[in-house]
Design a protein around this motif. Sequence first.
Motif, PDB file in Angstrom:
ATOM      1  N   PHE A  17       0.832  -1.203   0.000  1.00 57.96           N
ATOM      2  CA  PHE A  17       0.000   0.000   0.000  1.00 57.96           C
ATOM      3  C   PHE A  17       0.867   1.254   0.000  1.00 57.96           C
ATOM      4  O   PHE A  17       0.581   2.209  -0.734  1.00 57.96           O
ATOM      5  CB  PHE A  17      -0.916   0.008   1.218  1.00 57.96           C
ATOM      6  N   ILE A  20       2.149   1.874  -3.469  1.00 55.85           N
ATOM      7  CA  ILE A  20       1.122   2.438  -4.347  1.00 55.85           C
ATOM      8  C   ILE A  20       0.916   3.917  -4.047  1.00 55.85           C
ATOM      9  O   ILE A  20       0.806   4.754  -4.945  1.00 55.85           O
ATOM     10  CB  ILE A  20      -0.200   1.666  -4.190  1.00 55.85           C
ATOM     11  N   THR A  24       1.596   7.129  -6.508  1.00 60.03           N
ATOM     12  CA  THR A  24       0.534   8.109  -6.710  1.00 60.03           C
ATOM     13  C   THR A  24       1.033   9.521  -6.435  1.00 60.03           C
ATOM     14  O   THR A  24       0.748  10.464  -7.194  1.00 60.03           O
ATOM     15  CB  THR A  24      -0.662   7.796  -5.792  1.00 60.03           C
ATOM     16  N   THR A  48      -5.080   6.361 -11.484  1.00 60.01           N
ATOM     17  CA  THR A  48      -5.163   4.928 -11.204  1.00 60.01           C
ATOM     18  C   THR A  48      -4.642   4.625  -9.800  1.00 60.01           C
ATOM     19  O   THR A  48      -5.251   3.854  -9.052  1.00 60.01           O
ATOM     20  CB  THR A  48      -4.365   4.114 -12.237  1.00 60.01           C
ATOM     21  N   GLY A  49      -3.510   5.240  -9.445  1.00 61.79           N
ATOM     22  CA  GLY A  49      -2.956   5.022  -8.112  1.00 61.79           C
ATOM     23  C   GLY A  49      -3.890   5.508  -7.026  1.00 61.79           C
ATOM     24  O   GLY A  49      -4.143   4.810  -6.031  1.00 61.79           O
ATOM     25  N   ILE A  52      -6.844   3.157  -6.687  1.00 58.70           N
ATOM     26  CA  ILE A  52      -6.519   1.942  -5.941  1.00 58.70           C
ATOM     27  C   ILE A  52      -6.399   2.249  -4.445  1.00 58.70           C
ATOM     28  O   ILE A  52      -6.854   1.478  -3.596  1.00 58.70           O
ATOM     29  CB  ILE A  52      -5.219   1.306  -6.466  1.00 58.70           C
ATOM     30  N   VAL A  53      -5.815   3.396  -4.113  1.00 59.69           N
ATOM     31  CA  VAL A  53      -5.738   3.814  -2.704  1.00 59.69           C
ATOM     32  C   VAL A  53      -7.138   3.922  -2.116  1.00 59.69           C
ATOM     33  O   VAL A  53      -7.406   3.465  -1.003  1.00 59.69           O
ATOM     34  CB  VAL A  53      -4.986   5.159  -2.577  1.00 59.69           C
ATOM     35  N   CYS A  56      -8.584   0.522  -1.449  1.00 59.97           N
ATOM     36  CA  CYS A  56      -8.019  -0.048  -0.220  1.00 59.97           C
ATOM     37  C   CYS A  56      -8.689   0.561   1.017  1.00 59.97           C
ATOM     38  O   CYS A  56      -9.014  -0.156   1.974  1.00 59.97           O
ATOM     39  CB  CYS A  56      -6.513   0.197  -0.166  1.00 59.97           C
ATOM     40  N   ASN A  83      -3.426  -3.786   2.490  1.00 58.35           N
ATOM     41  CA  ASN A  83      -2.770  -4.506   1.407  1.00 58.35           C
ATOM     42  C   ASN A  83      -3.830  -5.066   0.452  1.00 58.35           C
ATOM     43  O   ASN A  83      -4.589  -5.962   0.827  1.00 58.35           O
ATOM     44  CB  ASN A  83      -1.924  -5.644   1.969  1.00 58.35           C
TER      45      ASN A  83
END
Length: 269
Positions: A17, A20, A24, A48-49, A52-53, A56, A83
């Motif tokens: 994480f 990522i 970002t 995108t980053g 995804i964050v 999560c 994760n």
Amino acid sequence: MTTTAATRGDRRISPVFLGIAAVTAVAGWAVWTGFAGATGFAVFLFVTGAWIVSLCLHEYAHARTALHSGDLSVGAKGYLTLNPLKYTHALLSIVLPVLFVVMGGIGLPGGAVFIERARIHGRWKHSLISAAGPLTNVAFAIVCTAPFWLDALDGVPLAFQYALAFLAMLQVTAAILNSLPIPGLDGYGVIEPWLSYRIRRQVEPFAPFGLIAVFAILWIPGVNIAFFNGIDALLGVLGVDDVQRYCGYDLYRFWRAFFGEQNPGCAVG
């Protein structure tokens, strides 16, 4: 001593994480500065980053709420480490949502953490666990749109404004779509504890297909137009206009520039 150490390890933020988040942040800096002239690719990495964050954090909110509601197993499963590789359905949780963004500019989180519902007592607790994810997207959307509705965009590069606008749109669509009372989505999870046992058993077989069904319905032209008109209206209330959102999505699809397909009206330099 061993138990305490294990508990701390269960809640330690994952290097995956953090990696990522770091990518970002660097991509966001590249978008802001126009580093190396690769603005489109930087926007792609940044959005995108950040997406995804947010995924999560969405799943972490489910797990953390479940922990405080009585399911102590979420720690051992790695759900509290942020994760993405620890989620029950990595394909539905990360891969498909990112593909949805690339293919249609639609933010839609998938299924993820496995909550041991038998450990949790009280219908309100079950509903709150399901609601925690979409509420995280709402909070993320407020943060992304804050510079717009606070009129604090002076000095902010156009590319960064467009990227934030597109990211905000993803968070708004995620919050709305995932709140629909459709099996497999969090909206259904909110109302499920209040339904009769017979109805829950009848609906259960359809849960794995809810996410795909929503995405398929959104491909119907009339539905898609009506949906995004509503999203544009909501973003407009938050200070984000449809041009900013559209240009953000246009820059995000950086590969279209190689075929001369990007809109020249979205040029940032």
